[in-house]
Design a protein around this motif. Sequence first.
Motif, short mmCIF file in Angstrom:
data_model
loop_
_atom_site.label_atom_id
_atom_site.label_comp_id
_atom_site.label_asym_id
_atom_site.label_seq_id
_atom_site.Cartn_x
_atom_site.Cartn_y
_atom_site.Cartn_z
N TYR A 1 -0.82 -11.88 -34.18
CA TYR A 1 0.84 -11.40 -34.19
C TYR A 1 1.26 -11.21 -35.53
N SER A 2 0.74 -11.80 -36.81
CA SER A 2 1.03 -11.37 -37.96
C SER A 2 0.41 -10.11 -38.45
N TYR A 3 -0.86 -9.89 -37.78
CA TYR A 3 -1.31 -8.25 -38.08
C TYR A 3 -0.73 -7.28 -37.44
N ILE A 4 -0.20 -7.84 -36.24
CA ILE A 4 0.82 -6.94 -35.36
C ILE A 4 1.85 -6.30 -36.26
N GLU A 5 2.68 -7.32 -36.72
CA GLU A 5 3.75 -6.96 -37.51
C GLU A 5 3.34 -6.34 -38.71
#
Length: 220
Positions: free
Chosen positions: A209-213
């Motif tokens: 999710y961090s990478y998605i952001e």
Amino acid sequence: MNRDDLTLESLVMIAHGIARHFGSDCEVCIHDLQADDLEHTICYIINGHVSGRKIGDGASKIVLGTLEALKKGENVSDHLGYKTHTTDGRILKSSSVFLKDETGKYRFILGINHDMTNFINAQATLSSIVENFEAAEEDVYGQIPLSVNDLLENLIEQSVRIVGKTPALMTKDEKIKAIKFLQDAGAFLITKSGDKISQFFGISKFTLYSYIEQAKTVNE
């Protein structure tokens, strides 16, 4: 029934077989080489509309050439698959088969004239379509999947090809690049795709999710 009649009858049967096999665009005619008048050598014809000829019409260039060769005592041989054309410009694929009587003299020519115009036009159309297709954009959408699971697998494989490395060798930025591709392709709209993607790249769901952001700001 004499031998010549038997030969002609057999040729007529063969002519019908050829015409039936290739259809109405294929003319089959029989020339009688012993005709007294070279303007009336055709003794049988099927699909004469191809060349516009009929029974009683005259010799073709091939027939005349054959008769001239025979007068000189020269050997003649079949002419197969040569190109001719009609008076209105249609292209024909032609063959001329020479047949002897019981005395060994050439008596008949079986002529086949297949109108290839529609095939040639179709070939030109298909060539244009294929050329345009080959010049089209690269296959960016990949294989057509059988299910959403197959689709997700395909998208993940494409993301790896884009980066050019296996997940184990990817840096953080390269994984973000791969995930951005997946995000842009709509991969995360597939149910439980996050679990599979995080497992494939060897990261936690939280990191995913961090990478998605972070991916949202890449190249913006």
